[in-house]
Design an enzyme around this catalytic site. Sequence first.
Site, short mmCIF file in Angstrom:
data_model
loop_
_atom_site.label_atom_id
_atom_site.label_comp_id
_atom_site.label_asym_id
_atom_site.label_seq_id
_atom_site.Cartn_x
_atom_site.Cartn_y
_atom_site.Cartn_z
N GLU A 32 -88.79 59.56 -9.37
CA GLU A 32 -87.43 59.64 -9.67
C GLU A 32 -87.86 57.94 -10.30
O GLU A 32 -88.73 57.23 -9.70
CB GLU A 32 -87.37 58.64 -8.46
N GLY A 112 -91.78 59.52 -14.83
CA GLY A 112 -92.21 61.36 -15.16
C GLY A 112 -92.22 61.52 -16.56
O GLY A 112 -91.41 61.68 -17.02
N GLY A 141 -80.90 62.91 -16.44
CA GLY A 141 -79.39 62.32 -16.59
C GLY A 141 -78.93 61.71 -17.85
O GLY A 141 -79.39 62.11 -19.12
N GLY A 186 -63.22 53.89 -17.53
CA GLY A 186 -62.53 53.21 -18.39
C GLY A 186 -61.54 52.92 -17.70
O GLY A 186 -60.96 51.52 -17.13
N ILE A 266 -66.78 54.20 -23.12
CA ILE A 266 -66.80 55.17 -24.83
C ILE A 266 -67.82 55.94 -24.34
O ILE A 266 -68.32 57.38 -25.25
CB ILE A 266 -67.21 54.59 -26.25
N ASP A 307 -76.61 65.96 -16.84
CA ASP A 307 -76.43 65.29 -18.25
C ASP A 307 -77.10 66.05 -18.81
O ASP A 307 -76.41 65.81 -20.24
CB ASP A 307 -75.42 63.93 -17.77
N HIS A 440 -48.78 72.96 7.20
CA HIS A 440 -47.14 71.90 7.12
C HIS A 440 -46.87 70.99 7.94
O HIS A 440 -47.63 70.40 8.82
CB HIS A 440 -46.29 72.90 7.04
#
Length: 453
Positions: A32, A112, A141, A186, A266, A307, A440
């Site tokens: 990382e 990496g 990502g 946003g 955006i 991602d 309930h």
Amino acid sequence: MVYDLIVIGAGPGGYLAAERAGGAGLKTMVIEKKNIGGVCLNEGCVPSKTILNSSKIYEYAKNGNKYGVTCENVIYDQKKVIKRKNIVVKKLVSGIQAVLAKNKVEVVSGKGVIVGKTSEGFEISVNGEQHTCKNLIIATGSEALIPPIPGVKEAFEKSIIVTNREILDLTTIPERLTVIGGGVIGLEMASYFATVGSKVTVIEMMDRIGGYTDREIGTILKGNLEKKGITFLLESKVTKVMDSRVYYEIEGKETSIDSDKILLSIGRRANISNIGLEKLSIAVEKGAIKVDETCKTNIPSVYAIGDINGTSMLAHTAYREAEVAVNNILGNRDIMRYSAIPSVIYTNPEVASVGETEETAKNKGISFEIKKISMNYSGRYMAENEGGDGIAKVLIDKKYKKIIGVQIIGSYASEIIYGAGIMVETEMLVKDLQEIVFPHPTVSEIIREAIFS
């Protein structure tokens, strides 16, 4: 040493993949370059929900007279809110590090980069050293998209424009905040800052907010946010930024608005640059790594999750993709399904959705019926929401009488939607859902109420 698996990127998908692989006995390394937990834990999901919760408490305190509770001199301390946010993030990061250590995962801090492939495996470089692995998971990502709009780069360098990363560290509340983009991030930040005192304007190119959220629910959300004082400029295109002034075109005319801060929200793009994809000739399509249903790339034993594959840019999607990739590495056939991925907008009120919406079902030619009901049919919702106007929608496939989609706007929507996701994932039939007993009084009962409406 040859590792069974190296994971590049320790965001939600990356760290979970490393954890699962290590727990299964694979010799695993995770690399990382910034912070364990990635964007979600450090710059997105968790910190934003932490501060949104503070704003919700503030809103309850100010408006408690509706419920018989009057508070005077209510003060919102942004510095304390950010301090608490940082503490929460730090604790969660420490927890992930402890789990990785427990599963004997080697954690390396650095960037990496794929170097190539030898007879022993894939070569990965980090901090000037090379490591070899039999299997590779790429989980680098995404980052906020910075469009080539005149003046944006300059305003960003002056810290007038901020992204999701910087806005979560603001220790003062801007008097005027302009949000470029009416998507999930946003809207959440617009809701937050409007609640705690900013004059917020949202500029959105589409004729709706919330992306492809159910249009009717998006309209209800817009009305609720407008009551908080948020101004929406829909079908508007930002043309340039000059310091703190945003110029936009609406109905063919250019106008502008002054801001103290501008949030650029955006969209995001996958981090595919400068990680050595070309060294293995890994296929890229539409700015993301192309994968199959097992999250495998065109190169055997190389997977891409989260991602970076551009399929569903959500942390919980990355979690599942991590499990799919690791299962296949272990020789256990598993596939990724995207038909029942829940999505949530953590505004107040919350919006949650899973499966088909009216629009997507129509576009796919699915014959369906809609069961729509006011959230006020839920006793608990009525008890806790003065003047609430939420609704719940359940989409039912007409031919097979199965649940194909659920959308909710109202309190606890984020906590209810997983159950709806199970209904969609398992293709639950209406007759079976009618036999399920809901506790309930709970807001979740609204799904059952909708079915019988």
